[in-house]
Design a protein around this motif. Sequence first.
Motif, mmCIF file in Angstrom:
data_model
loop_
_atom_site.group_PDB
_atom_site.id
_atom_site.type_symbol
_atom_site.label_atom_id
_atom_site.label_comp_id
_atom_site.label_asym_id
_atom_site.label_seq_id
_atom_site.Cartn_x
_atom_site.Cartn_y
_atom_site.Cartn_z
ATOM 1 N N ASN A 294 -4.666 5.429 -9.231
ATOM 2 C CA ASN A 294 -5.419 4.197 -9.021
ATOM 3 C C ASN A 294 -6.815 4.297 -9.646
ATOM 4 O OD1 ASN A 294 -7.104 5.458 -6.952
ATOM 5 N ND2 ASN A 294 -5.351 5.202 -5.565
ATOM 6 N N THR B 298 -4.983 6.169 -1.254
ATOM 7 C CA THR B 298 -3.820 5.285 -1.361
ATOM 8 C C THR B 298 -4.084 4.197 -2.398
ATOM 9 O OG1 THR B 298 -4.593 3.797 0.387
ATOM 10 C CG2 THR B 298 -3.200 5.661 1.047
ATOM 11 N N THR B 299 -2.989 3.578 -2.873
ATOM 12 C CA THR B 299 -3.054 2.501 -3.869
ATOM 13 C C THR B 299 -2.626 1.197 -3.217
ATOM 14 O OG1 THR B 299 -2.560 4.029 -5.677
ATOM 15 C CG2 THR B 299 -2.128 1.683 -6.081
ATOM 16 N N GLU C 2 -1.305 8.449 -3.719
ATOM 17 C CA GLU C 2 -1.625 7.244 -4.492
ATOM 18 C C GLU C 2 -0.454 6.715 -5.320
ATOM 19 O OE1 GLU C 2 -2.305 10.617 -7.426
ATOM 20 O OE2 GLU C 2 -2.351 10.272 -5.248
ATOM 21 N N GLU D 153 0.847 -1.196 0.000
ATOM 22 C CA GLU D 153 0.000 0.000 0.000
ATOM 23 C C GLU D 153 0.878 1.240 0.000
ATOM 24 O OE1 GLU D 153 -4.050 1.675 2.108
ATOM 25 O OE2 GLU D 153 -2.712 0.410 3.298
ATOM 26 N N GLU E 41 -11.372 -0.954 -6.257
ATOM 27 C CA GLU E 41 -11.570 0.438 -5.865
ATOM 28 C C GLU E 41 -10.269 1.239 -5.807
ATOM 29 O OE1 GLU E 41 -11.481 -2.156 -2.149
ATOM 30 O OE2 GLU E 41 -12.430 -2.198 -4.134
ATOM 31 N N ASN E 42 -9.163 0.618 -5.393
ATOM 32 C CA ASN E 42 -7.926 1.402 -5.303
ATOM 33 C C ASN E 42 -6.699 0.637 -5.797
ATOM 34 O OD1 ASN E 42 -7.828 -0.334 -3.078
ATOM 35 N ND2 ASN E 42 -6.730 1.156 -1.793
ATOM 36 N N ASN F 22 -10.003 4.529 -8.700
ATOM 37 C CA ASN F 22 -11.071 5.460 -8.325
ATOM 38 C C ASN F 22 -10.548 6.717 -7.624
ATOM 39 O OD1 ASN F 22 -13.168 3.867 -9.366
ATOM 40 N ND2 ASN F 22 -13.323 2.664 -7.483
ATOM 41 N N ASP F 23 -9.299 7.075 -7.944
ATOM 42 C CA ASP F 23 -8.687 8.258 -7.331
ATOM 43 C C ASP F 23 -8.753 8.222 -5.804
ATOM 44 O OD1 ASP F 23 -8.037 9.416 -9.819
ATOM 45 O OD2 ASP F 23 -10.085 10.179 -10.030
ATOM 46 N N SER F 24 -8.533 7.024 -5.263
ATOM 47 C CA SER F 24 -8.517 6.870 -3.815
ATOM 48 C C SER F 24 -7.246 7.485 -3.234
ATOM 49 C CB SER F 24 -8.598 5.395 -3.438
ATOM 50 O OG SER F 24 -9.794 4.811 -3.935
#
Length: 288
Positions: free
Chosen positions: A250, A256-257, A164, A159, A188-189, A252-254
Amino acid sequence: MSANFKVLTEDSQFQSELSEAGGRLVVADFTSARCGPCQRIAPLFEEMANKFPTAVFLKIDVNQCTSAAASQGVSATPTFIFYRNKTKLDTLQGADPETLEARIRQHYGDGEGEEIEDSGVPGHIDLIPMINKAGCECLNESDDHPFIQALTSAGGYLESDTDEQLILYLSFNQAVKLHSMKVKGPAENGPKDMKLFINQPHTIDFDSAESANAVQEIALTAKDLEGELIPLKYVKLQNVMNLTVFVKNNQNDSETTQISYIQIIGSPVQTTKMSDFKRVTGKKGESH
C-alpha cells in the motif's frame, strides 16, 4: 402498466430513453403488430417489467419507429436488444419467454437496486453487473470489511486482515473485454503495486502471485486512488472470464490495505458497434 415499461411511437424517443436510463439495464422489444409471435410474447414481456423493477423495458413498433429499428440492425421481429449506458450488450431473436427471462437475469445483475455508475468511457460500461458475486473470492480479507463492500459505491470498504497484501478474484458471467479500471481508497493505506492475471482456473496463492508473470503490472499513486481512470492493456484483455488482482503493498507501508471501491470498465465480447450495423433492406418489421 408498470412505471418502468414504456411504449415508444416515435423514433426520437429511442435515444432519449437510452440516455435517461443511464446505468440501468434497458431491454428493448422491437416488435410488429403484424407479427403473430410478437403478439403472443407481448403480455409476458410487460409482466417481466414487474419482475425486474430497476430495469427499463421498451416496446418499439418497427413500423412506427423505422429509423430506430434500422439503426439497430433489426431484420426480424421480435428482436430483443439489451443496453446499459447506451452501450449494446446483447441481442436475442424469437418469442421464447424462458430464454428471454434467462437473458434478462444474466444482464440484470444482483438486482439490489443500486444505480450503476457511468463508466465515462464511450462504448464501454461498468462491468460490475456482469460479475458473478457468488463466484468471487478474496484472500486475506477482514471479516468486518469483506471484498463485497468494495464492489459497491454505496459505502463500506475492503480491508486486508493479517498484513497489507490482498488477492481479489472476480468471475464474470460471460466473456468480456477489459478497457480500464478505477480504484478508490485512502491516500495513507490504499493499494500501491498491483499485478493482474486473467482466466485462472482457480484462485492463485500469494507465493504464485509474487513469482508469476502478470498480464499487466500497475503502480498506483495517491492521485489514482481518487478515482482516476487507469488504462489496461486492452489488446491482451479481449476474452476474459475471470480477473485476479494481486495487491502487493500500500501507499505508506501501513499494516493493512483498504479499497473503498473498484470499478472494472469494458464491454461484453459479443457487443456490436453501432457503426457496424447495415441498413435493413426490403420490408421492415416482418419475421423471417
